[in-house]
Design a protein around this motif. Structure first.
Motif, PDB file in Angstrom:
ATOM      1  N   GLY A 363       0.825  -1.206   0.000  1.00 49.39           N
ATOM      2  CA  GLY A 363       0.000   0.000   0.000  1.00 49.39           C
ATOM      3  C   GLY A 363       0.857   1.253   0.000  1.00 49.39           C
ATOM      4  N   THR A 364       1.954   1.214   0.746  1.00 55.50           N
ATOM      5  CA  THR A 364       2.895   2.339   0.762  1.00 55.50           C
ATOM      6  C   THR A 364       3.566   2.503  -0.589  1.00 55.50           C
ATOM      7  OG1 THR A 364       3.291   2.142   3.139  1.00 55.50           O
ATOM      8  CG2 THR A 364       5.033   3.161   1.822  1.00 55.50           C
ATOM      9  N   MET A 365       3.944   1.395  -1.223  1.00 58.72           N
ATOM     10  CA  MET A 365       4.588   1.483  -2.530  1.00 58.72           C
ATOM     11  C   MET A 365       3.615   2.011  -3.590  1.00 58.72           C
ATOM     12  SD  MET A 365       7.716   0.781  -2.007  1.00 58.72           S
ATOM     13  CE  MET A 365       7.379   1.659  -0.475  1.00 58.72           C
ATOM     14  N   VAL A 366       2.337   1.679  -3.461  1.00 57.85           N
ATOM     15  CA  VAL A 366       1.329   2.238  -4.366  1.00 57.85           C
ATOM     16  C   VAL A 366       1.282   3.754  -4.206  1.00 57.85           C
ATOM     17  CG1 VAL A 366      -1.168   2.410  -4.755  1.00 57.85           C
ATOM     18  CG2 VAL A 366      -0.082   0.166  -4.572  1.00 57.85           C
ATOM     19  N   GLU A 367       1.324   4.223  -2.978  1.00 58.91           N
ATOM     20  CA  GLU A 367       1.289   5.661  -2.717  1.00 58.91           C
ATOM     21  C   GLU A 367       2.494   6.364  -3.343  1.00 58.91           C
ATOM     22  OE1 GLU A 367      -0.260   7.721   1.198  1.00 58.91           O
ATOM     23  OE2 GLU A 367       1.890   7.306   1.391  1.00 58.91           O
ATOM     24  N   PHE A 368       3.676   5.776  -3.202  1.00 63.59           N
ATOM     25  CA  PHE A 368       4.860   6.362  -3.836  1.00 63.59           C
ATOM     26  C   PHE A 368       4.738   6.299  -5.360  1.00 63.59           C
ATOM     27  CE2 PHE A 368       7.145   5.800   0.258  1.00 63.59           C
ATOM     28  CZ  PHE A 368       7.788   7.028   0.318  1.00 63.59           C
ATOM     29  N   TYR A 369       4.245   5.184  -5.886  1.00 55.34           N
ATOM     30  CA  TYR A 369       4.113   5.006  -7.333  1.00 55.34           C
ATOM     31  C   TYR A 369       3.207   6.078  -7.937  1.00 55.34           C
ATOM     32  CZ  TYR A 369       2.694   2.851 -11.760  1.00 55.34           C
ATOM     33  OH  TYR A 369       2.413   2.624 -13.093  1.00 55.34           O
ATOM     34  N   ALA A 370       2.148   6.449  -7.210  1.00 53.90           N
ATOM     35  CA  ALA A 370       1.185   7.421  -7.740  1.00 53.90           C
ATOM     36  C   ALA A 370       1.807   8.782  -7.983  1.00 53.90           C
ATOM     37  CB  ALA A 370       0.005   7.561  -6.782  1.00 53.90           C
TER      38      ALA A 370
END
Length: 521
Positions: A363-370
């Motif tokens: 979930g954290t990596m999704v936030e960074f990816y966005a």
């Protein structure tokens, strides 16, 4: 499977190939069948490695194919026709079909079970004495998670908790003496996440579906994932529609605002898994999940459920929590689905902590990816949904929340899974960012039976991209349902070694050092 964000099915036999990052090998049905046959042959040929016996059978749940044609065949085990909880394994072969490794968590051989001294009705009665709910049909199983195999009943119980979160529990009852051996919930809660005017992510682009009367909040380009409005009920609901394809107004006065957050989060998570890890949807079958927003009244949670293949988001009570539709929530919830279709980490003990941590990590990596300027990437879980500031969890020092463990210790598996997850969250932060970074100073763990990190050791991070690839490969090709923190250490070290060429360096020493820094040597 319900997985809420904080504390307050098996797939069919069809084979799917889960493609690793940057791979070019595409296996057809015949090749997949051949990989399955080879894996089953290796299991029989090397019974000492697989803990195989004469009455053991296997069902393939997933096949991961690497770029060079090597494979990782994940199988569920039955003995004498009984499902073995903790008996799943991954058979790893090279491109020529030669055995490279077997990954499982069995410590004892599983033999044919006798007859249960306790029948199904009595097993159900032992559960209903302590747990109110709707009891389903008990299943006779062999329970072999971190103990000598025992004949047991898996008693399913469904219902609703005091805060309105539904539960779908499995209670494992010893078929000899009625003692409860284990229990977990298939509802996994998590921190919550045309033109969408969202609550948390600003104005974003959405792909919607055009209809004869306007538009609906459905994305045909991402497995037809969609969002429905529950209208503060706990059942029913309908897909959101709009006349001008502009959704929401950035405030809660328009019910579409929260819906666009959820739809946007689903789209970003889909893109992250596809573009970074080569995974097409949660089940890697190209099919989208769906969102349910405005669930219940003042519902202070969000959760993933396997039974509906969907994410559900409450509006919060407005006092402690706002609507739980933030971006890291969506990434967290959808990752519970990914976990259930790969390692299927059981939602109790240390494996349950790893399950929750996997969702926090991804979930954290999704936030960074966005790379969304309205919701900048960080290592805080659920910070956007807090009324008074702070976060639900802090990956750089989990104990800040007052309940989570920074460090591994012998009793960490007895904590609630949202708190035992702190060990893996802390490990991941140290591996990705190091002990000192703009995202927080992360003290290491000192020797001794302590939950809280107070050490002053220093580690350098390897970067988020490399750390995420290592964790994902460990999850999808090494971990099994009963993997504990020792197993996660071994799995991530092996994954780092295998990814050395792809990542440009062998980070296995750094992975080992990060685990040692959280007390898991």
């Amino acid at each position: 499977m319900h997985c809420p964000i904080f504390r307050l099915t098996l797939l069919s036999a069809a084979l799917t190939a889960s493609l690793a990052q940057a791979q070019s090998f595409h296996a057809d049905a015949a090749q997949l069948q051949s990989m399955q046959s080879r894996a089953e042959a290796h299991v029989r040929q090397f019974p000492g490695l697989s803990m195989h016996g004469s009455d053991h059978s296997y069902q393939v749940r997933d096949i991961v194919v690497d770029a060079d044609g090597s494979s990782h065949v994940r199988m569920d085990r039955t003995v004498g026709g009984l499902r073995v909880i903790g008996g799943d394994l991954v058979v790893q072969t090279d491109r020529m079909g030669n055995l490279r490794a077997m990954h499982h968590n069995l410590h004892w051989r599983v033999g044919a079970a006798g007859k249960p001294a306790l029948n199904a009705n009595r097993a159900a009665m032992t559960v209903t004495r302590t747990l109110a709910g709707n009891v389903g049909k008990p299943e006779l199983v062999i329970y072999a998670r971190d103990q000598a195999p025992a004949l047991a009943w898996d008693v399913p119980v469904s219902g609703e908790g005091a805060d309105g979160t539904p539960f779908e529990k499995h209670v494992i009852v010893d078929a000899t003496n009625g003692r409860q051996l284990d229990a977990w919930d298939d509802i996994h809660t998590a921190a919550a996440a045309g033109t969408g005017r969202t609550l948390y992510s600003g104005n974003v682009a959405l792909t919607t579906n055009s209809t004869s009367t306007g538009y609906e909040l459905r994305d045909p380009s991402r497995g037809s994932t969609y969002t429905i409005d529950m209208k503060n009920r706990t059942s029913g609901g309908a897909i959101l529609t709009d006349a001008d394809n502009i959704w929401g107004n950035n405030t809660t006065s328009d019910t579409a605002s929260a819906a666009t957050d959820a739809q946007y989060g689903t789209a970003v998570t889909w893109d992250y898994y596809k573009n970074v890890h080569g995974r097409s949807g949660i089940a890697n079958d190209g099919k989208g999940a769906y969102n349910r927003v405005h669930y219940g009244r003042s519902y202070n949670n969000a959760y993933w459920s396997d039974s509906c293949f969907c994410m559900t988001y409450g509006d919060g009570d407005g006092t402690s929590l706002k609507p739980l539709v933030a971006l890291d929530v969506a990434g967290h919830e959808m990752t519970h689905g990914v976990t259930s279709r790969t390692a299927n980490l059981t939602y109790s003990g240390e494996s349950g902590g790893l399950n929750e941590a996997t969702s926090d990590i991804m979930g954290t990596m999704v936030e960074f990816y966005a790379a969304n300027t309205s919701d900048v990437g960080d290592y805080l879980i659920g910070d956007k949904v807090m009324v008074a500031g702070g976060a639900l969890r802090y990956m750089y020092k989990p104990s800040i929340d007052g309940s989570s463990a920074d460090c591994w210790y012998s009793g960490v598996g007895s904590l609630d899974v949202h708190y035992s997850s702190g060990v893996a969250n802390h490990f991941y932060f140290l591996l990705a960012e190091g002990s000192s970074s703009p995202y927080g100073n992360s003290p290491t763990c000192v020797s001794g039976n302590t939950r809280v990190a107070t050490g002053s050791g220093t580690l350098a991070g390897i970067g988020r991209t490399a750390a995420a690839k290592i964790w994902y490969r460990a999850l999808t090709t090494k971990m099994t349902s009963s993997t504990d923190y020792a197993g996660a250490r071994a799995a991530t070290i092996a994954a780092a070694q295998e990814l050395a060429t792809t990542l440009g360096a062998d980070y296995s020493a750094q992975v080992a050092a990060a685990w040692s820094a959280v007390g898991r040597n």
